[in-house]
Write a protein that holds these residues in place. Structure first.
Motif, mmCIF file in Angstrom:
data_model
loop_
_atom_site.group_PDB
_atom_site.id
_atom_site.type_symbol
_atom_site.label_atom_id
_atom_site.label_comp_id
_atom_site.label_asym_id
_atom_site.label_seq_id
_atom_site.Cartn_x
_atom_site.Cartn_y
_atom_site.Cartn_z
ATOM 1 N N UNK A 283 5.465 -1.332 -6.417
ATOM 2 C CA UNK A 283 6.074 -0.180 -7.147
ATOM 3 C C UNK A 283 6.268 -0.485 -8.715
ATOM 4 N N UNK A 284 7.025 -1.577 -8.956
ATOM 5 C CA UNK A 284 6.616 -2.032 -10.258
ATOM 6 C C UNK A 284 5.498 -2.181 -11.077
ATOM 7 N N UNK A 285 4.302 -2.709 -10.465
ATOM 8 C CA UNK A 285 3.277 -2.609 -11.355
ATOM 9 C C UNK A 285 2.563 -1.325 -11.513
ATOM 10 N N UNK B 129 0.805 -1.284 0.249
ATOM 11 C CA UNK B 129 -0.142 -0.158 -0.063
ATOM 12 C C UNK B 129 0.785 1.206 -0.103
ATOM 13 N N UNK B 130 2.209 1.174 0.043
ATOM 14 C CA UNK B 130 3.256 2.278 0.192
ATOM 15 C C UNK B 130 3.398 2.883 -1.203
ATOM 16 N N UNK B 131 3.765 2.144 -2.134
ATOM 17 C CA UNK B 131 4.259 2.603 -3.520
ATOM 18 C C UNK B 131 3.338 2.338 -4.777
ATOM 19 N N UNK B 132 2.077 1.500 -4.362
ATOM 20 C CA UNK B 132 1.448 1.172 -5.346
ATOM 21 C C UNK B 132 0.313 2.124 -5.284
ATOM 22 N N UNK B 133 0.608 3.145 -5.894
ATOM 23 C CA UNK B 133 -0.225 4.555 -6.023
ATOM 24 C C UNK B 133 -0.107 5.060 -7.280
ATOM 25 N N UNK B 134 -1.099 6.264 -7.163
ATOM 26 C CA UNK B 134 -1.318 7.235 -8.476
ATOM 27 C C UNK B 134 -0.128 7.847 -8.905
ATOM 28 N N UNK C 150 9.484 -7.598 -0.659
ATOM 29 C CA UNK C 150 9.226 -7.852 -2.151
ATOM 30 C C UNK C 150 7.776 -7.172 -2.421
ATOM 31 N N UNK C 151 6.820 -7.438 -1.609
ATOM 32 C CA UNK C 151 5.348 -6.809 -1.971
ATOM 33 C C UNK C 151 5.610 -5.221 -2.123
ATOM 34 N N UNK C 152 6.187 -4.417 -1.626
ATOM 35 C CA UNK C 152 6.764 -3.138 -2.095
ATOM 36 C C UNK C 152 7.282 -3.065 -3.319
ATOM 37 N N UNK D 93 -6.632 -2.933 -3.725
ATOM 38 C CA UNK D 93 -7.415 -3.689 -4.385
ATOM 39 C C UNK D 93 -8.250 -2.608 -5.185
ATOM 40 N N UNK D 94 -8.707 -1.437 -4.683
ATOM 41 C CA UNK D 94 -9.590 -0.726 -5.437
ATOM 42 C C UNK D 94 -8.592 -0.041 -6.541
ATOM 43 N N UNK D 95 -7.489 0.030 -6.237
ATOM 44 C CA UNK D 95 -6.407 0.824 -7.169
ATOM 45 C C UNK D 95 -6.094 -0.179 -8.372
#
Length: 434
Positions: free
Chosen positions: A238-240, A33-38, A231-233, A163-165
């Motif tokens: 981040x990569x996704x 939830x940290x780097x998976x952002x707009x 790894x999830x970050x 999930x919403x993003x």
């Protein structure tokens, strides 16, 4: 066994105990939830436009893997010791010197809290014609309240934000692909950025926050949980997020050139806002939740460091520090912070390099406890060497051939490692003379 209530005990002055550690799944969702952002998606769009799609994707892949090693190693130290970044820095840089390092990082991420509060506030204000200061204040206070609940509050928000993003990205990409499949491709801008500057941009996007990995990984139950969370970050979240921006920009080649604006309608949220109705309402809601996840993480890092520095309680520090960040966001001052934060970010990788070098030295000594007794000047010299290297690159404008973040990290790491190795060699018992 029920999970202990951690909301009132964030361990800013002491280590996290084994019985309070979080599960691998909870830590993983917190990290993602940290780097998976707009904001990272927008960064990917910018890279695709300025460096070209192929170069941008390659830089994202290499940078994400490099960040995995960087964040994972620093996070492992947090897991092993149960300590935050500020507590670890105190052992490395000394009881007084760590205040400079920890204060710098706390200030940087507080600035990013203000920026990541301002972004969804502007989207909400422009979409529904609400005064921007009002939206910034309301959202900012909400984010502060979530941060005040501690690591548990962050993980709960991430559980919604991720999930919403993901749904928004899939919907936005599918919507764009269906609308532009039969269109005439628009002119692609001539790339002006090479691979090394693109890689530097990828690394700089999270170098400061990534260095604060111990703040999160000190909650890991096991070493495996620590690395899974990291790894999830990186590279996953981040990569996704960055890859989605690059892919979205690729689809925009079949759209009108007016869509080629990463910070306006050249991203999934901005694109859907143009259609109004439910798609726009969904996009706004996701932006508020998604960027709020990043904002709360940044404020958490800032609070953990500041509470340690000033010997204050976590919740009280989160409230007054958060209100300061809200004021920065609501006043519009955050716009002047953006360039400054990006420039000053070059100062962070040498700190991470010095810390990782010292961590390796500690492991070789079977977990020596008194870090300050081991050449206390070595991390400072290593960090200074990294700063000098970064300043030289900036002043000579040689970032096209020398990736700033990598060079400064390597300088800090190598200088500290060499000094530690020399000291260790001198401390080896010498054979008695015949």
């Amino acid at each position: 066994m029920p999970m202990p209530d951690l909301r009132h005990k964030e361990h800013t002055q002491d280590a996290v105990s084994d019985r309070e550690r979080l599960s691998a799944g909870r830590l993983a969702i917190t990290w993602m939830g940290f780097p998976f952002i707009l904001a990272i998606t927008m960064t990917g769009s910018v890279l695709a436009l300025t460096a070209g799609l192929r170069t941008a994707v390659l830089a994202t892949m290499v940078g994400s893997l490099a960040m995995f090693v960087y964040v994972g190693t620093l996070g492992e130290w947090g897991w092993r010791s149960g300590q935050s970044f500020a507590q670890i820095a105190q052992g490395v840089y000394g009881r007084r010197g760590y205040r400079i390092v920890s204060g710098l990082l706390s200030t940087l991420v507080l600035g990013w809290f203000a920026i990541n509060t301002a972004m969804p506030a502007e989207i909400l204000a422009s979409a529904y014609h609400i005064p921007y200061p009002v939206t910034a204040a309301v959202l900012g206070i909400l984010y502060v309240a979530i941060t005040a609940t501690g690591i548990v509050g962050l993980s709960r928000l991430s559980l919604s934000a991720v999930p919403v993003y993901a749904v928004l990205l899939v919907y936005g990409l599918a919507h764009l692909a269906l609308r532009t499949a039969a269109g005439t491709p628009s002119a692609w801008p001539v790339p002006t950025m090479g691979f090394w500057p693109a890689l530097s941009a990828v690394l700089a996007a999270f170098a400061d926050s990534g260095t604060l990995a111990p703040d999160f990984n000190r909650w890991a139950k096991t070493r495996a949980a620590s690395w899974i969370g990291s790894a999830c970050g990186f590279p996953l979240g981040f990569g996704l997020a960055m890859g989605a921006g690059e892919l979205f920009t690729g689809f925009l080649r079949a759209a009108h050139a007016s869509y080629l604006h990463p910070f306006q309608n050249g991203n999934p949220v901005g694109y859907l806002l143009a259609f109004g109705g439910l798609p726009a309402a969904f996009a706004v809601a996701v932006a508020v939740i998604n960027q709020g996840s990043n904002a709360t993480h940044c404020l958490y890092n800032s609070t953990v460091g500041a509470a340690k520095l000033m010997s204050l309680r976590y919740r009280a520090t989160a409230l007054w520090l958060g209100l300061l960040g809200v004021a920065l966001a609501a006043s519009g001052v955050w716009k002047y912070l953006l360039d400054w934060l990006q420039v000053i970010g070059f100062a962070v990788p040498p700190i991470g390099g010095a810390l990782i070098a010292r961590y390796r030295a500690v492991l070789k000594q079977d977990g020596a406890a008194e870090l300050a007794d081991r050449t206390p000047y070595a991390p400072w010299i290593g960090t200074a060497v990294g700063w000098i290297a970064g300043g030289t690159i900036l002043l000579t404008h040689s970032d096209a051939t020398a990736p700033l973040a990598l060079v400064t990290f390597a300088a800090g790491f190598l200088a500290t490692s060499i000094l530690d190795a020399r000291t260790a060699a001198r401390r080896q018992p010498q054979p008695a003379k015949p």
